[in-house]
Design a protein around this motif. Structure first.
Motif, PDB file in Angstrom:
ATOM      1  N   SER A 107       8.960  -2.486 -13.658  1.00 51.67           N
ATOM      2  CA  SER A 107       7.643  -2.529 -14.302  1.00 51.67           C
ATOM      3  C   SER A 107       6.544  -2.756 -13.276  1.00 51.67           C
ATOM      4  O   SER A 107       5.467  -2.150 -13.350  1.00 51.67           O
ATOM      5  CB  SER A 107       7.609  -3.648 -15.357  1.00 51.67           C
ATOM      6  OG  SER A 107       8.550  -3.416 -16.371  1.00 51.67           O
ATOM      7  N   ILE A 108       6.810  -3.626 -12.316  1.00 53.51           N
ATOM      8  CA  ILE A 108       5.834  -3.925 -11.275  1.00 53.51           C
ATOM      9  C   ILE A 108       5.551  -2.692 -10.424  1.00 53.51           C
ATOM     10  O   ILE A 108       4.403  -2.371 -10.117  1.00 53.51           O
ATOM     11  CB  ILE A 108       6.330  -5.091 -10.399  1.00 53.51           C
ATOM     12  CG1 ILE A 108       6.304  -6.394 -11.206  1.00 53.51           C
ATOM     13  CG2 ILE A 108       5.486  -5.232  -9.128  1.00 53.51           C
ATOM     14  CD1 ILE A 108       7.093  -7.520 -10.577  1.00 53.51           C
ATOM     15  N   LYS A 157      -1.666  -1.606 -10.367  1.00 49.84           N
ATOM     16  CA  LYS A 157      -2.372  -2.702  -9.705  1.00 49.84           C
ATOM     17  C   LYS A 157      -1.828  -2.951  -8.301  1.00 49.84           C
ATOM     18  O   LYS A 157      -2.546  -3.439  -7.437  1.00 49.84           O
ATOM     19  CB  LYS A 157      -2.256  -3.983 -10.548  1.00 49.84           C
ATOM     20  CG  LYS A 157      -3.055  -3.949 -11.841  1.00 49.84           C
ATOM     21  CD  LYS A 157      -2.909  -5.265 -12.587  1.00 49.84           C
ATOM     22  CE  LYS A 157      -3.693  -5.244 -13.893  1.00 49.84           C
ATOM     23  NZ  LYS A 157      -3.553  -6.522 -14.644  1.00 49.84           N
ATOM     24  N   ILE A 158      -0.564  -2.637  -8.097  1.00 50.55           N
ATOM     25  CA  ILE A 158       0.016  -2.827  -6.779  1.00 50.55           C
ATOM     26  C   ILE A 158      -0.237  -1.568  -5.958  1.00 50.55           C
ATOM     27  O   ILE A 158       0.042  -0.450  -6.398  1.00 50.55           O
ATOM     28  CB  ILE A 158       1.526  -3.164  -6.864  1.00 50.55           C
ATOM     29  CG1 ILE A 158       2.080  -3.434  -5.474  1.00 50.55           C
ATOM     30  CG2 ILE A 158       2.318  -2.092  -7.569  1.00 50.55           C
ATOM     31  CD1 ILE A 158       3.487  -4.006  -5.473  1.00 50.55           C
ATOM     32  N   ARG A 175       5.841   7.023  -5.045  1.00 53.98           N
ATOM     33  CA  ARG A 175       6.538   5.997  -5.831  1.00 53.98           C
ATOM     34  C   ARG A 175       7.862   6.498  -6.398  1.00 53.98           C
ATOM     35  O   ARG A 175       8.780   5.707  -6.632  1.00 53.98           O
ATOM     36  CB  ARG A 175       5.647   5.507  -6.975  1.00 53.98           C
ATOM     37  CG  ARG A 175       4.423   4.740  -6.485  1.00 53.98           C
ATOM     38  CD  ARG A 175       3.661   4.106  -7.624  1.00 53.98           C
ATOM     39  NE  ARG A 175       2.403   3.540  -7.146  1.00 53.98           N
ATOM     40  CZ  ARG A 175       1.951   2.332  -7.453  1.00 53.98           C
ATOM     41  NH1 ARG A 175       2.654   1.558  -8.245  1.00 53.98           N
ATOM     42  NH2 ARG A 175       0.810   1.892  -6.984  1.00 53.98           N
ATOM     43  N   ASN A 176       7.968   7.779  -6.631  1.00 55.25           N
ATOM     44  CA  ASN A 176       9.198   8.324  -7.196  1.00 55.25           C
ATOM     45  C   ASN A 176      10.382   8.210  -6.240  1.00 55.25           C
ATOM     46  O   ASN A 176      11.536   8.304  -6.660  1.00 55.25           O
ATOM     47  CB  ASN A 176       8.998   9.792  -7.585  1.00 55.25           C
ATOM     48  CG  ASN A 176       8.073   9.946  -8.777  1.00 55.25           C
ATOM     49  OD1 ASN A 176       7.942   9.033  -9.593  1.00 55.25           O
ATOM     50  ND2 ASN A 176       7.408  11.089  -8.886  1.00 55.25           N
ATOM     51  N   ALA A 179       6.383  -7.371  -0.991  1.00 54.54           N
ATOM     52  CA  ALA A 179       6.774  -8.753  -0.701  1.00 54.54           C
ATOM     53  C   ALA A 179       5.634  -9.723  -1.005  1.00 54.54           C
ATOM     54  O   ALA A 179       5.841 -10.764  -1.643  1.00 54.54           O
ATOM     55  CB  ALA A 179       7.205  -8.877   0.762  1.00 54.54           C
ATOM     56  N   ASN A 180       4.437  -9.390  -0.566  1.00 58.04           N
ATOM     57  CA  ASN A 180       3.282 -10.273  -0.792  1.00 58.04           C
ATOM     58  C   ASN A 180       2.896 -10.336  -2.264  1.00 58.04           C
ATOM     59  O   ASN A 180       2.521 -11.396  -2.777  1.00 58.04           O
ATOM     60  CB  ASN A 180       2.086  -9.798   0.045  1.00 58.04           C
ATOM     61  CG  ASN A 180       2.296 -10.035   1.528  1.00 58.04           C
ATOM     62  OD1 ASN A 180       2.987 -10.962   1.928  1.00 58.04           O
ATOM     63  ND2 ASN A 180       1.717  -9.182   2.360  1.00 58.04           N
ATOM     64  N   TYR A 181       3.003  -9.216  -2.967  1.00 57.06           N
ATOM     65  CA  TYR A 181       2.633  -9.163  -4.379  1.00 57.06           C
ATOM     66  C   TYR A 181       3.575 -10.039  -5.209  1.00 57.06           C
ATOM     67  O   TYR A 181       3.143 -10.780  -6.102  1.00 57.06           O
ATOM     68  CB  TYR A 181       2.673  -7.724  -4.862  1.00 57.06           C
ATOM     69  CG  TYR A 181       2.038  -7.501  -6.217  1.00 57.06           C
ATOM     70  CD1 TYR A 181       0.661  -7.416  -6.356  1.00 57.06           C
ATOM     71  CD2 TYR A 181       2.822  -7.344  -7.363  1.00 57.06           C
ATOM     72  CE1 TYR A 181       0.069  -7.196  -7.595  1.00 57.06           C
ATOM     73  CE2 TYR A 181       2.246  -7.135  -8.604  1.00 57.06           C
ATOM     74  CZ  TYR A 181       0.867  -7.063  -8.715  1.00 57.06           C
ATOM     75  OH  TYR A 181       0.286  -6.857  -9.943  1.00 57.06           O
ATOM     76  N   LEU A 182       4.856  -9.976  -4.897  1.00 55.82           N
ATOM     77  CA  LEU A 182       5.839 -10.759  -5.659  1.00 55.82           C
ATOM     78  C   LEU A 182       5.672 -12.259  -5.424  1.00 55.82           C
ATOM     79  O   LEU A 182       5.687 -13.051  -6.365  1.00 55.82           O
ATOM     80  CB  LEU A 182       7.259 -10.325  -5.283  1.00 55.82           C
ATOM     81  CG  LEU A 182       7.674  -8.906  -5.677  1.00 55.82           C
ATOM     82  CD1 LEU A 182       9.097  -8.621  -5.202  1.00 55.82           C
ATOM     83  CD2 LEU A 182       7.568  -8.686  -7.174  1.00 55.82           C
ATOM     84  N   LYS A 183       5.525 -12.643  -4.160  1.00 54.94           N
ATOM     85  CA  LYS A 183       5.507 -14.082  -3.867  1.00 54.94           C
ATOM     86  C   LYS A 183       4.140 -14.733  -4.084  1.00 54.94           C
ATOM     87  O   LYS A 183       4.070 -15.928  -4.361  1.00 54.94           O
ATOM     88  CB  LYS A 183       5.988 -14.333  -2.439  1.00 54.94           C
ATOM     89  CG  LYS A 183       5.047 -13.869  -1.345  1.00 54.94           C
ATOM     90  CD  LYS A 183       5.634 -14.172   0.037  1.00 54.94           C
ATOM     91  CE  LYS A 183       4.717 -13.710   1.158  1.00 54.94           C
ATOM     92  NZ  LYS A 183       5.279 -13.978   2.497  1.00 54.94           N
TER      93      LYS A 183
END
Length: 347
Positions: free
Chosen positions: A54-55, A60-61, A67-68, A117-121
């Protein structure tokens, strides 16, 4: 306290099992409890991977337009790997093992790995009690590669028990790596499998260790658009090692052909039995509720054999070969990448 098949099991009991494994004194019951404990993690890793997808699809990211091509996969750690890790680190205990269940995301480039990595944390999993998972810590092996050349970002997340209260506190590991880093890592695993090496755990023949360390340096220069001429001596040494030990030729000559894999559909897990001597892969589809019993059954059946038994999510079948090329002994992309720069693309 942890739960195995809805029954409470003390961490002291898991510690005793860990100790017996280190002492080679484990029982069949111990291995079943280990397998049950591992299977409990399948419930949370499935939820985590769903959220990852989903992310990635969320605009937004900020990611590259490709992306595919992003691959997300999940697995439950193999029994020999669990036992091996406990023996390498005798003070480690099952209840503290963070990678019994793991996810991996393979991205096109370094910029995307840093963004994810930055978006998740820092955004998605930063706040306690806000989401299903909480970011715990990170090891950035891209900024600081391991001694053997391994490069990736590892993040640990803790399940916060919002849907499965009894599993609160269980941890999972996420590996975030680029496509080229993935080529390198899976080629190391292929050499480990076919040449009975132990490169992944710091062992193996010195010439293999040197070859992969130097090839990792080359990949770093490629990814960061550095001047390749700065590592001309390293490239010369790569050529020497390749000429003497036929490493790229060995990798390019391998391949396991599996038919009808794409026809499997439905929920649950897939157990793969990798027979490299017979150049084949046998696969068994298993419902999620049976994964503990069946995974352990096949692991024990092939314990003294050269076959490897692995378990992956059926949801990842479409990209199985891309996510786990090492299972199919497929190092073609790595051979092409390295061969291009050492003038030895042995197809």
């Amino acid at each position: 306290m942890v739960y195995i098949n809805d029954k409470e099991v003390s961490k002291k009991e898991l510690n005793r099992i860990s100790k017996r494994i280190v002492e080679n004194a484990e029982t069949i019951e111990d291995l079943q409890k280990l397998s049950d404990f591992r299977a409990e993690h399948s419930k949370i890793i499935k939820s985590f991977v769903w959220s990852l997808r989903s992310i990635i699809n969320n605009k937004k990211i900020k990611l590259s337009n490709n992306r595919n091509s992003i691959i997300i996969s999940q697995r439950l750690k193999r029994l020999p790997s669990i036992i091996g890790k406990l023996k390498r680190f005798p003070e480690l205990r099952l209840g503290r093992m963070q990678d019994l269940a793991g996810a991996r995301i393979i991205l096109p480039n370094i910029k995307d790995t840093e963004e994810v990595a930055n978006y998740l944390k820092n955004k998605v999993y930063k706040q306690k009690d806000k989401n299903n998972f909480l970011f715990i810590r990170e090891k950035n092996y891209i900024l600081e590669p391991k001694e053997d050349g391994y490069r990736s970002i590892h993040q640990i997340f803790k399940y916060q028990g919002k849907k499965e209260k009894r599993l609160e506190g269980y941890q999972i590991e996420l590996q975030i790596r680029t496509k080229l880093q993935h080529q390198w890592a899976t080629s190391v695993e292929i050499i480990d499998s076919i040449k009975q090496q132990s490169l992944k755990t710091g062992g193996g023949d010195i010439y293999y260790r040197e070859f992969f360390k130097l090839s990792s340096k080359l990949i770093e220069y490629i990814e960061l658009n550095k001047d390749i001429s700065e590592i001309s001596k390293e490239l010369d040494r790569l050529r020497e090692l390749n000429r003497e030990f036929n490493i790229l030729k060995t990798l390019s000559s391998l391949r396991v052909i599996t038919k009808r894999l794409e026809e499997i559909t439905g929920e649950g897990y897939l157990i793969l039995i990798l027979d490299y001597k017979g150049n084949s892969i046998r696969y068994i589809q298993v419902p999620e509720e049976n994964i503990s019993r069946d995974y352990l059954m096949y692991e024990r059946e092939y314990k003294e054999d050269t076959n490897n038994v692995v378990s992956v999510s059926v949801e990842n079948l479409k990209n199985l070969r891309k996510a786990y090329p090492n299972y199919f002994l497929d190092a073609r992309e790595f051979v092409t990448t390295i061969g291009k720069y050492i003038n030895n693309t042995e197809e």
